[in-house]
Design an enzyme around this catalytic site. Structure first.
Site, PDB file in Angstrom:
ATOM      1  N   ASP A 199      38.740 -28.299  61.355  1.00 23.67           N
ATOM      2  CA  ASP A 199      38.650 -29.698  61.767  1.00 23.67           C
ATOM      3  C   ASP A 199      39.994 -30.408  61.642  1.00 23.67           C
ATOM      4  O   ASP A 199      40.344 -31.249  62.471  1.00 23.67           O
ATOM      5  CB  ASP A 199      37.597 -30.423  60.928  1.00 23.67           C
ATOM      6  CG  ASP A 199      36.179 -30.076  61.375  1.00 23.67           C
ATOM      7  OD1 ASP A 199      36.026 -29.317  62.347  1.00 23.67           O
ATOM      8  OD2 ASP A 199      35.223 -30.566  60.729  1.00 23.67           O
ATOM      9  N   GLY A 200      40.761 -30.067  60.595  1.00 26.57           N
ATOM     10  CA  GLY A 200      42.054 -30.709  60.398  1.00 26.57           C
ATOM     11  C   GLY A 200      43.012 -30.425  61.544  1.00 26.57           C
ATOM     12  O   GLY A 200      43.708 -31.328  62.035  1.00 26.57           O
ATOM     13  N   ARG A 254      43.077 -46.530  38.612  1.00 27.34           N
ATOM     14  CA  ARG A 254      42.584 -47.892  38.440  1.00 27.34           C
ATOM     15  C   ARG A 254      41.870 -48.310  39.712  1.00 27.34           C
ATOM     16  O   ARG A 254      42.053 -47.701  40.765  1.00 27.34           O
ATOM     17  CB  ARG A 254      43.735 -48.858  38.150  1.00 27.34           C
ATOM     18  CG  ARG A 254      44.754 -48.910  39.278  1.00 27.34           C
ATOM     19  CD  ARG A 254      45.913 -49.833  38.989  1.00 27.34           C
ATOM     20  NE  ARG A 254      46.832 -49.841  40.120  1.00 27.34           N
ATOM     21  CZ  ARG A 254      46.672 -50.570  41.212  1.00 27.34           C
ATOM     22  NH1 ARG A 254      45.614 -51.365  41.320  1.00 27.34           N
ATOM     23  NH2 ARG A 254      47.531 -50.532  42.194  1.00 27.34           N
ATOM     24  N   ASP A 289      37.592 -47.726  44.279  1.00 19.10           N
ATOM     25  CA  ASP A 289      38.705 -46.773  44.384  1.00 19.10           C
ATOM     26  C   ASP A 289      39.281 -46.753  45.788  1.00 19.10           C
ATOM     27  O   ASP A 289      40.419 -46.327  45.987  1.00 19.10           O
ATOM     28  CB  ASP A 289      38.240 -45.365  44.016  1.00 19.10           C
ATOM     29  CG  ASP A 289      38.024 -45.190  42.523  1.00 19.10           C
ATOM     30  OD1 ASP A 289      38.241 -46.156  41.773  1.00 19.10           O
ATOM     31  OD2 ASP A 289      37.623 -44.093  42.107  1.00 19.10           O
ATOM     32  N   THR A 292      30.737 -37.562  59.399  1.00 14.78           N
ATOM     33  CA  THR A 292      30.418 -36.307  58.724  1.00 14.78           C
ATOM     34  C   THR A 292      31.597 -35.793  57.897  1.00 14.78           C
ATOM     35  O   THR A 292      31.574 -34.658  57.423  1.00 14.78           O
ATOM     36  CB  THR A 292      30.022 -35.221  59.742  1.00 14.78           C
ATOM     37  OG1 THR A 292      31.053 -35.098  60.730  1.00 14.78           O
ATOM     38  CG2 THR A 292      28.709 -35.572  60.413  1.00 14.78           C
TER      39      THR A 292
END
Length: 287
Positions: free
Chosen positions: A68-69, A153, A172, A183
């Site tokens: 997918d990348g 943090r 976050d 997905t």
């Protein structure tokens, strides 16, 4: 289809073994197939993985070998060419790269016989701002993610939709995704799965510090602005970072903002199998 171009992730296709197999298979059947030359990533603003200018004008289809990348990189690089992409999964799990290596002969025969459909996928356009200056702009097929940068943090985020304040919370991070990206990262933090045929924007918080934060689905033609708050500590100078499809990124400080809208261009993905999104989803989630 008669003319093809292959983009191969060299880490997942060592020596371009599968790419060369595809070229020979197509050549033996009277088709033309070009292979992407070796080359690394260039400076931001040119291209991410593949130089679209080097793809011959007669190419009708781009085969993307990797996962997918790799397909996300190709989609962003080639969006201006309006070339349909077919992802071949060389890894373990892929929602975008649906084709497995073992099915290549069947898939290639389908492309040669023009037995396929082309799906249009919505993309995002994002611009990061410091006061009245644009820090960076880019596109994304999956998502634009704004997260903390530096120390462990939480960050305060202020969300605006079409100029109207929506809400603020500490978290976050924030994921703004397309239906295609639902997905991906969004799913892993509890976001809903949305059919990729849809057009909408999905807002999902990452580890929100509140009990009532829920993903929000918005219509596609709105502008979402995420503003970085001042934080909870007097010396909180680490700021945040916005990342486009897990690739290009820009650092943001308190008061900076990123504006996200539906992009004017879309990605074309090829489907050769008569498999519905629900069938694909069942198959992938059972792996």
């Amino acid at each position: 289809m008669n003319v093809f171009y292959v983009i191969s992730n060299e880490q997942k296709d060592p020596g371009q073994e599968t790419a060369k197999y595809i070229r020979k298979y197509l050549s033996d059947r009277g088709r033309t197939c070009y292979l992407r030359g070796r080359g690394g990533k260039t400076a931001r603003g040119q291209y991410h993985y593949t130089d679209a200018k080097r793809i011959p004008e007669d190419v009708e289809c781009v085969l993307v070998l990797g996962g997918d990348g790799t397909l996300l990189h190709a989609a962003r690089d080639l969006v201006g060419r309006r070339l349909p992409l077919l992802g071949v999964n060389m890894g373990t799990l892929g929602y975008l790269a649906e084709v497995d290596r073992k099915n290549l002969p069947e898939v290639l025969d389908g492309l040669i016989a023009d037995e396929y459909v082309i799906e249009e996928r919505m993309m995002l356009s994002g611009a990061a701002w410091h006061q009245d200056r644009v820090l960076m702009s880019d596109m994304a097929l999956n998502d634009i993610v704004i997260t903390r940068n530096g120390r462990m943090r939480v960050v305060d985020f202020n969300i605006y939709v079409d100029g109207t304040f929506l809400y603020s919370y500490a978290a976050d991070g924030i994921i703004v995704s397309t239906p295609t990206g639902s997905t991906g990262y969004s799913l892993s933090v509890g976001g809903p799965i949305i059919s990729p045929a849809s057009s909408m924007l999905l807002l999902t918080a990452i580890a929100p510090h509140t009990m009532n934060a829920r993903p929000i689905v918005l219509p596609p033609d709105v502008e979402v602005v995420v503003e970085i708050g001042s934080g909870h500590e007097e010396d909180a100078t680490d700021g945040a970072e916005a990342t486009f499809d897990g690739d290009t990124s820009v650092k943001l400080n308190a008061g900076d903002r990123i504006s996200i809208t539906r992009a004017g261009k879309r990605t074309q993905l090829i489907k050769t199998k008569n498999t519905s999104f629900l069938e694909l989803l069942r198959e992938k989630m059972n792996k």
